[in-house]
Enzyme design. Sequence first.
Site, short mmCIF file in Angstrom:
data_model
loop_
_atom_site.label_atom_id
_atom_site.label_comp_id
_atom_site.label_asym_id
_atom_site.label_seq_id
_atom_site.Cartn_x
_atom_site.Cartn_y
_atom_site.Cartn_z
N GLY A 199 0.84 -1.19 0.00
CA GLY A 199 0.00 0.00 0.00
C GLY A 199 0.87 1.23 0.00
N THR A 200 0.23 2.37 0.06
CA THR A 200 0.98 3.62 0.09
C THR A 200 1.72 3.73 1.41
OG1 THR A 200 -1.07 4.41 -0.89
CG2 THR A 200 0.64 6.04 -0.55
N TYR A 201 1.19 3.03 2.41
CA TYR A 201 1.71 3.26 3.75
C TYR A 201 2.45 2.09 4.35
CZ TYR A 201 -1.76 6.62 2.65
OH TYR A 201 -2.49 7.56 1.98
N ASN A 210 4.34 -2.09 3.41
CA ASN A 210 4.52 -3.29 2.61
C ASN A 210 4.34 -4.46 3.55
OD1 ASN A 210 5.14 -2.20 0.09
ND2 ASN A 210 7.28 -1.89 0.65
N VAL A 211 3.60 -5.47 3.12
CA VAL A 211 3.40 -6.63 3.99
C VAL A 211 4.04 -7.85 3.33
CG1 VAL A 211 1.70 -8.08 5.17
CG2 VAL A 211 1.28 -5.64 4.92
N LYS A 219 4.60 -6.51 8.66
CA LYS A 219 4.10 -5.27 8.06
C LYS A 219 5.14 -4.19 8.28
CE LYS A 219 0.31 -1.93 8.33
NZ LYS A 219 -1.08 -1.69 8.67
N ASP A 251 -11.32 2.59 9.06
CA ASP A 251 -11.00 2.15 7.69
C ASP A 251 -11.49 0.72 7.46
OD1 ASP A 251 -10.13 2.45 5.11
OD2 ASP A 251 -8.01 2.10 5.54
P1 ADP Z 1 -2.02 -0.86 4.77
O1 ADP Z 1 -1.97 0.15 5.87
O2 ADP Z 1 -0.91 -0.70 3.79
O3 ADP Z 1 -3.37 -0.96 4.11
P2 ADP Z 1 -2.64 -3.49 5.93
O4 ADP Z 1 -2.40 -3.82 7.36
O5 ADP Z 1 -4.06 -3.33 5.52
O6 ADP Z 1 -1.74 -2.24 5.53
O7 ADP Z 1 -1.99 -4.63 5.02
C1 ADP Z 1 -2.03 -4.54 3.61
C2 ADP Z 1 -2.42 -5.88 3.01
O8 ADP Z 1 -1.46 -6.88 3.39
C3 ADP Z 1 -3.78 -6.42 3.52
O9 ADP Z 1 -4.85 -5.92 2.76
C4 ADP Z 1 -3.59 -7.92 3.35
O10 ADP Z 1 -3.86 -8.30 2.00
C5 ADP Z 1 -2.09 -8.12 3.63
N1 ADP Z 1 -1.90 -8.50 5.03
C6 ADP Z 1 -1.87 -7.67 6.10
N2 ADP Z 1 -1.71 -8.34 7.25
C7 ADP Z 1 -1.64 -9.64 6.91
C8 ADP Z 1 -1.52 -10.87 7.65
N3 ADP Z 1 -1.43 -10.88 8.97
N4 ADP Z 1 -1.48 -12.03 6.94
C9 ADP Z 1 -1.57 -12.03 5.60
N5 ADP Z 1 -1.72 -10.94 4.85
C10 ADP Z 1 -1.75 -9.74 5.48
MG MG Z 2 -5.12 -1.78 4.66
#
Ligand code: ADP
Ligand code: MG
Length: 399
Positions: free
Chosen positions: A125-127, A129-130, A145, A240
């Site tokens: 995402g913009t904020y 990387n996972v 994350k 969100d």
């Molecule tokens: P952002 O603030 O960038 O939106 P998120 O916490 O929503 O960060 O994580 C971005 C994406 O990463 C999620 O929409 C999901 O697809 C993946 N993701 C986040 N946490 C997990 C997790 N614990 N296990 C698997 N995928 C994850």
């Molecule tokens: Mg998110």
Amino acid sequence: MGCAQGKYSVSSSPTPGGLEKLKMESGYVGKGDMAGPRRSTGQRYSGRLPKPEQPTRKYNGARAGNGEERKLSDTGRVRSVEFGGEEVVDGWPKWLTDNVPREVLGGLIPKSAENYDKLAKVGEGTYSNVYKARDKETGKIVALKKVRFDASEPESVKFMAREIVILQKLDHPNVVKLEGLATSRMQYSLYLVFDFMKSDLSKIILRPEGKLTEPQVKCYMQQLLSGLQHCHDRGILHRDIKGSNLLIDKDGMLKIADFGLSNYYSPKQKQPLTTRVVTLWYRAPELLLGATDYGTGIDLWSAGCLLAEMFAGRPIMPGRTEVEQLHRIFKLCGTPPEDYWKKLRLSTTFRRPRTYKPGLFEAFSEFPESALGLLTTLLALDPASRGSASSALQNEVRT
Ligand code: ADP
Ligand code: MG
């Protein structure tokens, strides 16, 4: 098991957090009617719809505006040493202990990013990387994350810290649990460590097998509302709620994730909050109209959008601009009565739209009746009429 087709069986062992019991008690899930294997990749919303406008977020130094400011308590410091040129306090980099209260870090063991093998990037995402990663010591598969923030911007660091503080306040089977924090030698690199989750609700909605069944929708909805009830009981607004922030594990367990935009609220001592929250398609009308004294109703509105999205198989109000979003809302829910505008005490003058009659029942005539009742409550224009997560759980979803 869980909300997954072909996997569910009444006699199988219970899912973590007593999900099985929950489902049985509430009559959410019948036998053999769960979702099948999910797409792990592929574009959300089939690539046909543009991505919704993201809310203004954290870590980039952007200010919240609208007077929304929080004070993070000071961190009494102990044992400060120099390590490889970086000052370390109790095993944590000083820039972290300077911003996250020590009692919050207390329950966590300082880890190094080098403790993990990154296997794949699963979210970008913009904020943040996972990554899917393996703990070199235990072999456990986790999600890392990596949060972006600007260390030279105190406001940006505060937002980063707030996500950690809020995650540490929450403890519920339908809310992600922060398992640890890892820092890297590279200054100001911070990873939040979570259990790895197989999918998320937006991917499940788009699964190739077709739309979710009513019991599946109820199962996910109950879990979402239970998680929200916990957040709201603890005085936390998520801000969100959308499919990609609702993670689903292999057993169909749903966990609310991504507290990067969340904040505290107090119904008694209302402080002005920023309106630049919630992804556009899931944003409540009061936010679009500029209200800064909002409450739990904004998360309930998003939950209502998701309830309809689960039945429809696509987002129900994919607006491209804030103005278009509002018009989509009024078209579906009807134009608000005169006292709605007065109650909102808007600072800006908004050109009233033409008069629409509520069209929810016509638009979603194929939805089950019980869902329409809940949908009407959650998508009430007046936030006071949306009730609470707990009233939704008690009165509506059990039908
Ligand atoms: P952002 O603030 O960038 O939106 P998120 O916490 O929503 O960060 O994580 C971005 C994406 O990463 C999620 O929409 C999901 O697809 C993946 N993701 C986040 N946490 C997990 C997790 N614990 N296990 C698997 N995928 C994850
Ligand atoms: Mg998110």
